[in-house]
Design a protein around this motif. Sequence first.
Motif, short mmCIF file in Angstrom:
data_model
loop_
_atom_site.label_atom_id
_atom_site.label_comp_id
_atom_site.label_asym_id
_atom_site.label_seq_id
_atom_site.Cartn_x
_atom_site.Cartn_y
_atom_site.Cartn_z
N LEU A 101 0.81 -1.22 0.00
CA LEU A 101 0.00 0.00 0.00
C LEU A 101 0.84 1.27 0.00
O LEU A 101 0.49 2.24 -0.68
CB LEU A 101 -0.95 0.00 1.20
N ILE A 102 1.93 1.30 0.75
CA ILE A 102 2.74 2.52 0.81
C ILE A 102 3.43 2.77 -0.53
O ILE A 102 3.54 3.90 -0.99
CB ILE A 102 3.73 2.51 2.00
N ILE A 103 3.87 1.69 -1.18
CA ILE A 103 4.45 1.84 -2.52
C ILE A 103 3.39 2.33 -3.49
O ILE A 103 3.64 3.25 -4.29
CB ILE A 103 5.09 0.50 -2.98
N ILE A 108 1.11 6.49 -6.90
CA ILE A 108 -0.04 7.27 -7.39
C ILE A 108 0.24 8.76 -7.27
O ILE A 108 -0.05 9.53 -8.19
CB ILE A 108 -1.33 6.89 -6.64
N ILE A 109 0.84 9.18 -6.17
CA ILE A 109 1.13 10.60 -5.99
C ILE A 109 2.11 11.12 -7.03
O ILE A 109 1.90 12.17 -7.64
CB ILE A 109 1.68 10.88 -4.57
N TYR A 110 3.20 10.37 -7.25
CA TYR A 110 4.27 10.88 -8.10
C TYR A 110 4.12 10.55 -9.58
O TYR A 110 4.59 11.31 -10.43
CB TYR A 110 5.62 10.37 -7.61
N GLY A 114 -2.09 13.08 -9.93
CA GLY A 114 -3.38 13.61 -9.51
C GLY A 114 -4.55 13.29 -10.42
O GLY A 114 -5.62 13.85 -10.26
N HIS A 115 -4.34 12.42 -11.39
CA HIS A 115 -5.43 12.08 -12.31
C HIS A 115 -6.32 10.97 -11.76
O HIS A 115 -7.39 10.73 -12.30
CB HIS A 115 -4.88 11.66 -13.68
N ASN A 116 -5.87 10.30 -10.74
CA ASN A 116 -6.68 9.22 -10.18
C ASN A 116 -6.77 9.41 -8.67
O ASN A 116 -6.26 8.61 -7.89
CB ASN A 116 -6.09 7.86 -10.54
N ASN A 117 -7.43 10.49 -8.26
CA ASN A 117 -7.55 10.80 -6.84
C ASN A 117 -8.38 9.78 -6.08
O ASN A 117 -8.20 9.60 -4.88
CB ASN A 117 -8.12 12.20 -6.65
N LEU A 118 -9.30 9.12 -6.75
CA LEU A 118 -10.13 8.13 -6.09
C LEU A 118 -9.29 6.91 -5.68
O LEU A 118 -9.45 6.38 -4.58
CB LEU A 118 -11.29 7.71 -6.98
N VAL A 123 -6.44 3.80 -1.38
CA VAL A 123 -5.17 3.27 -0.89
C VAL A 123 -4.84 3.89 0.46
O VAL A 123 -4.46 3.20 1.41
CB VAL A 123 -4.03 3.51 -1.91
N ARG A 124 -5.01 5.20 0.56
CA ARG A 124 -4.75 5.89 1.83
C ARG A 124 -5.71 5.41 2.91
O ARG A 124 -5.35 5.25 4.06
CB ARG A 124 -4.91 7.40 1.63
#
Length: 146
Positions: A101-103, A108-110, A114-118, A123-124
């Motif tokens: 999950l942390i990976i 997703i962030i980098y 920001g195109h898949n905020n859902l 994950v968060r």
Amino acid sequence: MLQKILSNKIRLAQFLFLVGLLILIRAFEDILFYDPFLDYFKNDFANLPLPNFIPFQLFFGLLFRFTMNTVLSLGIIYVLFKDVQMVKFALVLYYFFFMLLIISFFFIIYYVNGHNNLALFYVRRFLIQPIFVILFVPAFYYQKQK
């Protein structure tokens, strides 16, 4: 199983105490953890850019929160089943899922930009909430019945 728990008041008190601590973690999340995404996901995050954050601080904040939830969740599993091997197995699963999950979170962030905020939201959510205990308890109960 519920009858066994209700008949043993000490175990019930331990269980309720651990669940209460999980609730306190959630209640004081703003104070205890560095997470600029708390406010971000309370708003209309689909149209907002990602908040500014300090990567190392965010990582250690998520690690700290996941660790606290994991310790309490392992305590709940032990109180319910009194099986050390089951707790060790759950610990391995928690470690594996944290790494995965942390990976995924930082990927997703980098790299998704920001195109898949859902996806980032979910994950968060698995990182900051004790969702795995809700999944593991019925699974372990079923396994113990077999």
